[in-house]
Design a protein around this motif. Structure first.
Motif, PDB file in Angstrom:
ATOM      1  N   ARG A   1       6.738  -3.510   2.364  1.00 49.25           N
ATOM      2  CA  ARG A   1       8.145  -4.025   2.759  1.00 49.25           C
ATOM      3  C   ARG A   1       9.043  -3.077   3.065  1.00 49.25           C
ATOM      4  O   ARG A   1       9.959  -3.363   4.009  1.00 49.25           O
TER       5      ARG A   1
ATOM      6  N   SER B   1      -5.768 -10.039 -12.077  1.00 47.36           N
ATOM      7  CA  SER B   1      -5.519  -9.104 -13.360  1.00 47.36           C
ATOM      8  C   SER B   1      -6.396  -9.931 -14.569  1.00 47.36           C
ATOM      9  O   SER B   1      -6.352 -11.283 -14.542  1.00 47.36           O
TER      10      SER B   1
ATOM     11  N   LYS C   1      -1.329 -15.227 -11.805  1.00 48.85           N
ATOM     12  CA  LYS C   1      -2.845 -14.323 -11.624  1.00 48.85           C
ATOM     13  C   LYS C   1      -3.920 -15.470 -11.739  1.00 48.85           C
ATOM     14  O   LYS C   1      -4.653 -15.550 -11.026  1.00 48.85           O
TER      15      LYS C   1
ATOM     16  N   GLY D   1       0.766   3.241  -5.881  1.00 50.54           N
ATOM     17  CA  GLY D   1      -0.116   2.636  -6.960  1.00 50.54           C
ATOM     18  C   GLY D   1      -1.421   2.300  -6.255  1.00 50.54           C
ATOM     19  O   GLY D   1      -2.005   3.246  -5.623  1.00 50.54           O
TER      20      GLY D   1
ATOM     21  N   GLY E   1       2.026  -7.114  -5.471  1.00 53.12           N
ATOM     22  CA  GLY E   1       2.456  -8.025  -6.708  1.00 53.12           C
ATOM     23  C   GLY E   1       3.563  -7.666  -7.557  1.00 53.12           C
ATOM     24  O   GLY E   1       3.706  -6.433  -7.259  1.00 53.12           O
TER      25      GLY E   1
ATOM     26  N   GLY F   1       1.751  -0.514 -14.326  1.00 52.09           N
ATOM     27  CA  GLY F   1       0.965  -0.467 -15.446  1.00 52.09           C
ATOM     28  C   GLY F   1       1.534   0.475 -16.477  1.00 52.09           C
ATOM     29  O   GLY F   1       1.538   0.430 -17.804  1.00 52.09           O
TER      30      GLY F   1
ATOM     31  N   LYS G   1       9.190   3.968   2.750  1.00 49.60           N
ATOM     32  CA  LYS G   1       8.055   4.276   1.888  1.00 49.60           C
ATOM     33  C   LYS G   1       6.608   3.937   2.488  1.00 49.60           C
ATOM     34  O   LYS G   1       5.583   4.748   2.465  1.00 49.60           O
TER      35      LYS G   1
ATOM     36  N   ALA H   1       0.872  -1.273   0.080  1.00 50.24           N
ATOM     37  CA  ALA H   1       0.267   0.102   0.194  1.00 50.24           C
ATOM     38  C   ALA H   1       1.036   1.053   0.027  1.00 50.24           C
ATOM     39  O   ALA H   1       0.411   2.336   0.274  1.00 50.24           O
TER      40      ALA H   1
ATOM     41  N   ASP I   1       6.737  -7.850   4.262  1.00 48.25           N
ATOM     42  CA  ASP I   1       7.108  -8.500   2.951  1.00 48.25           C
ATOM     43  C   ASP I   1       6.245  -9.867   2.915  1.00 48.25           C
ATOM     44  O   ASP I   1       6.338 -10.562   3.560  1.00 48.25           O
TER      45      ASP I   1
HETATM   46  N1  NAP Z   1      -1.473  -1.317 -12.882  1.00 52.85           N
HETATM   47  C1  NAP Z   1      -2.276  -2.393 -13.629  1.00 52.85           C
HETATM   48  O1  NAP Z   1      -2.422  -1.849 -14.847  1.00 52.85           O
HETATM   49  C2  NAP Z   1      -2.741  -3.389 -13.050  1.00 52.85           C
HETATM   50  C3  NAP Z   1      -3.482  -4.506 -13.842  1.00 52.85           C
HETATM   51  C4  NAP Z   1      -3.828  -5.669 -13.334  1.00 52.85           C
HETATM   52  C5  NAP Z   1      -3.549  -6.141 -12.117  1.00 52.85           C
HETATM   53  N2  NAP Z   1      -2.748  -5.172 -11.450  1.00 52.85           N
HETATM   54  C6  NAP Z   1      -2.349  -5.745  -9.961  1.00 52.85           C
HETATM   55  O2  NAP Z   1      -2.467  -4.446  -8.985  1.00 52.85           O
HETATM   56  C7  NAP Z   1      -1.785  -4.825  -7.809  1.00 52.85           C
HETATM   57  C8  NAP Z   1      -1.056  -3.342  -7.594  1.00 52.85           C
HETATM   58  O3  NAP Z   1      -0.297  -3.046  -8.940  1.00 52.85           O
HETATM   59  P1  NAP Z   1       0.094  -1.654  -9.005  1.00 52.85           P
HETATM   60  O4  NAP Z   1      -0.245  -1.425 -10.255  1.00 52.85           O
HETATM   61  O5  NAP Z   1      -0.224  -0.579  -8.082  1.00 52.85           O
HETATM   62  O6  NAP Z   1       1.597  -1.730  -9.097  1.00 52.85           O
HETATM   63  P2  NAP Z   1       3.083  -0.925  -8.304  1.00 52.85           P
HETATM   64  O7  NAP Z   1       2.758   0.421  -8.225  1.00 52.85           O
HETATM   65  O8  NAP Z   1       4.315  -1.476  -8.818  1.00 52.85           O
HETATM   66  O9  NAP Z   1       2.746  -1.345  -6.814  1.00 52.85           O
HETATM   67  C9  NAP Z   1       2.906  -2.867  -6.410  1.00 52.85           C
HETATM   68  C10 NAP Z   1       2.945  -2.926  -4.879  1.00 52.85           C
HETATM   69  O10 NAP Z   1       3.262  -4.060  -4.547  1.00 52.85           O
HETATM   70  C11 NAP Z   1       4.559  -4.000  -3.458  1.00 52.85           C
HETATM   71  N3  NAP Z   1       5.079  -5.165  -3.266  1.00 52.85           N
HETATM   72  C12 NAP Z   1       5.795  -6.046  -4.505  1.00 52.85           C
HETATM   73  N4  NAP Z   1       6.233  -7.150  -3.852  1.00 52.85           N
HETATM   74  C13 NAP Z   1       5.868  -7.140  -2.595  1.00 52.85           C
HETATM   75  C14 NAP Z   1       6.444  -7.990  -1.443  1.00 52.85           C
HETATM   76  N5  NAP Z   1       7.133  -9.065  -1.531  1.00 52.85           N
HETATM   77  N6  NAP Z   1       5.904  -7.524  -0.256  1.00 52.85           N
HETATM   78  C15 NAP Z   1       5.108  -6.779   0.016  1.00 52.85           C
HETATM   79  N7  NAP Z   1       4.858  -5.753  -0.988  1.00 52.85           N
HETATM   80  C16 NAP Z   1       5.392  -6.078  -2.124  1.00 52.85           C
HETATM   81  C17 NAP Z   1       5.312  -3.069  -3.986  1.00 52.85           C
HETATM   82  O11 NAP Z   1       6.108  -2.555  -2.965  1.00 52.85           O
HETATM   83  P3  NAP Z   1       7.462  -1.782  -3.490  1.00 52.85           P
HETATM   84  O12 NAP Z   1       7.296  -0.305  -3.464  1.00 52.85           O
HETATM   85  O13 NAP Z   1       8.574  -1.771  -2.286  1.00 52.85           O
HETATM   86  O14 NAP Z   1       8.147  -2.413  -4.542  1.00 52.85           O
HETATM   87  C18 NAP Z   1       4.173  -2.003  -4.339  1.00 52.85           C
HETATM   88  O15 NAP Z   1       3.750  -1.283  -3.094  1.00 52.85           O
HETATM   89  C19 NAP Z   1      -0.762  -5.882  -8.240  1.00 52.85           C
HETATM   90  O16 NAP Z   1      -1.298  -7.087  -7.623  1.00 52.85           O
HETATM   91  C20 NAP Z   1      -0.885  -6.064  -9.839  1.00 52.85           C
HETATM   92  O17 NAP Z   1      -0.618  -7.365 -10.176  1.00 52.85           O
HETATM   93  C21 NAP Z   1      -2.293  -4.040 -11.730  1.00 52.85           C
END
Ligand code: NAP
Length: 237
Positions: free
Chosen positions: A38, A145, A164, A17, A92, A198, A42, A14, A63
């Motif tokens: 994690r 997704s 997914k 994104g 993710g 994204g 941040k 959280a 994490d």
């Molecule tokens: N954006 C899209 O178009 C899209 C489309 C379909 C589904 N989704 C899904 O939506 C969700 C959020 O994605 P987003 O687009 O917001 O991506 P994002 O901005 O890259 O954010 C991903 C978040 O997950 C965290 N994360 C990754 N690995 C982790 C771990 N091992 N432990 C704890 N936190 C972890 C990241 O932390 P750090 O900052 O530390 O890396 C970040 O806070 C994901 O599950 C993604 O697959 C996104």
């Protein structure tokens, strides 16, 4: 310590994104939100931002790939609240960069599964005792997704897409296992959203990406469970 009727929500990943926006929207609806992240700096910054807007927010270091971190997060949570109404498995990773299944790197597949599949399973298992104490009925939402949909799957990002699909299966399994417990378990395709994952050309702002997740956490019928949602409508697996 929260009062008995204070609604609580834990959102993983959280700090930025979609997860950060979901936390903001739930906090604006009166939830005490727990910002799982994690990275300590941040996560603290994201939580502090909400507090400065007058919302109730607590940072929890989490994490999702690390069983010890998840157990510690439960300990931190228990010092602040005795029940959890909403768990959002949002964290993710998308590591595929144009690879195809014919040359898929098994280590990358493994890392992707740890974050996107095993992580949510462990988080649900460990936070279940708190969800079982929700007097309004617990809700678990797994952020999936459209890439995980078998109905439309082709060759895009194999490790991510397969993870997914597996997360959707995780949703069905927990929905089945918890069907007599008044805990709803659903998964969501948020659409293509402008985040670090994204990218800048995605079609949706984070507010829209968060919308169906927040709806499932609040206004959707508690009876709905074991389903895959997009734009507040059930979609094909
Ligand atoms: N954006 C899209 O178009 C899209 C489309 C379909 C589904 N989704 C899904 O939506 C969700 C959020 O994605 P987003 O687009 O917001 O991506 P994002 O901005 O890259 O954010 C991903 C978040 O997950 C965290 N994360 C990754 N690995 C982790 C771990 N091992 N432990 C704890 N936190 C972890 C990241 O932390 P750090 O900052 O530390 O890396 C970040 O806070 C994901 O599950 C993604 O697959 C996104």
């Amino acid at each position: 310590m929260k009062t008995e009727h204070q609604r609580t929500a834990l959102i993983t990943g959280a700090n930025k994104g979609i997860g950060k926006e979901v936390a903001r929207q739930l906090a604006a609806r009166g939830f005490a939100v727990f910002i799982g992240a994690r990275d300590m700096a941040k996560g603290r910054a994201a939580s502090e931002e909400l507090c400065q807007q007058g919302y109730e927010s607590t940072f929890i270091q989490l994490d999702v790939t690390d069983p010890v971190s998840i157990k510690n997060a439960c300990g931190t949570f228990s010092q602040k609240a005795d029940h959890l109404d909403v768990l959002i498995n949002n964290a993710g990773v998308l590591e595929d960069h144009g690879e195809d299944i014919l040359k898929l790197n098994p280590e990358m597949l493994d890392r992707t599964f740890k974050a996107n599949v095993s992580g949510p399973i462990m988080v649900i298992q460990d936070f279940l005792p708190f969800l079982q104490k929700s007097v309004i009925g617990g809700r678990i939402i797994n952020v999936s997704s459209g890439a995980g949909s078998l109905a439309s799957m082709d060759t895009y990002a194999p490790a991510y897409s397969i993870s997914k699909t597996a997360l959707n299966a995780v949703t069905r399994q927990f929905a089945g296992a918890l069907k007599n417990e008044k805990i709803a378990v659903n998964c969501v395709d948020p659409g293509w959203v402008r985040t670090d994952m994204g990218g800048p050309h995605a079609s949706r702002p984070v507010e829209q990406g968060a919308e169906t997740i927040v709806w499932l956490a609040t206004d959707a019928s508690q009876v709905e469970t074991g389903k895959f949602w997009h734009d507040k409508r059930e979609v094909e697996w």
